[in-house]
Design a protein around this motif. Structure first.
Motif, PDB file in Angstrom:
ATOM      1  N   SER A   1       0.742  -1.187   0.055  1.00  0.00           N
ATOM      2  CA  SER A   1       0.027  -0.159   0.076  1.00  0.00           C
ATOM      3  C   SER A   1       0.932   1.318   0.052  1.00  0.00           C
ATOM      4  O   SER A   1       0.428   2.400  -0.589  1.00  0.00           O
ATOM      5  N   HIS A   2       2.049   1.342   0.719  1.00  0.00           N
ATOM      6  CA  HIS A   2       2.968   2.313   0.769  1.00  0.00           C
ATOM      7  C   HIS A   2       3.442   2.783  -0.649  1.00  0.00           C
ATOM      8  O   HIS A   2       3.722   3.736  -0.997  1.00  0.00           O
ATOM      9  N   TYR A   3       3.798   1.608  -1.260  1.00  0.00           N
ATOM     10  CA  TYR A   3       4.510   1.680  -2.559  1.00  0.00           C
ATOM     11  C   TYR A   3       3.441   2.474  -3.794  1.00  0.00           C
ATOM     12  O   TYR A   3       3.787   3.169  -4.410  1.00  0.00           O
ATOM     13  N   CYS A   4       2.262   1.888  -3.433  1.00  0.00           N
ATOM     14  CA  CYS A   4       1.183   2.497  -4.469  1.00  0.00           C
ATOM     15  C   CYS A   4       0.921   4.013  -3.948  1.00  0.00           C
ATOM     16  O   CYS A   4       0.595   4.893  -4.925  1.00  0.00           O
ATOM     17  N   GLN A   5       0.681   4.351  -2.744  1.00  0.00           N
ATOM     18  CA  GLN A   5       0.867   5.818  -2.341  1.00  0.00           C
ATOM     19  C   GLN A   5       1.958   6.716  -2.933  1.00  0.00           C
ATOM     20  O   GLN A   5       1.605   7.751  -3.213  1.00  0.00           O
TER      21      GLN A   5
END
Length: 101
Positions: free
Chosen positions: A42-46
């Motif tokens: 999720s952090h990579y997507c953000q």
């Protein structure tokens, strides 16, 4: 809207885990404690959404993943965004979801 990226001397392969955690926390205003938390995807997507706004389908991203299938889903969302951005990089989904960096 373009967001400035902070450059640190050297390259990412020579950064310590603490430096990576600190950079992610400063950039996303989060409170990641362990590098393994990045295994959710999720952090990579953000981060990619910050660089290419509206490219990542953030509504499909699962937060606070408990199951591996949710993590795999997040990396598939990320991989789809890579294709749309014409980024030629294969994401090692199995390694990242199993927290092997």
């Amino acid at each position: 809207m373009t967001i400035n990226v902070i450059y640190s001397p050297g390259n990412a392969y020579h950064m310590s885990r603490k430096e990576i955690i600190d950079w992610v926390n400063d950039t996303l205003h989060t409170n990641i404690v362990k590098i393994g938390e990045l295994g959710e995807g999720s952090h990579y997507c953000q981060l990619l959404d910050m660089i290419f706004p509206d490219l990542v389908q953030m509504r499909k991203v699962k937060w606070n993943c408990k199951h591996e299938i949710d993590k795999i889903n997040n990396f598939k969302v990320l991989q789809e965004a890579f294709k749309l951005a014409e980024i030629d990089k294969k994401i090692p989904i199995n390694d990242l979801t199993k927290k092997r960096f």
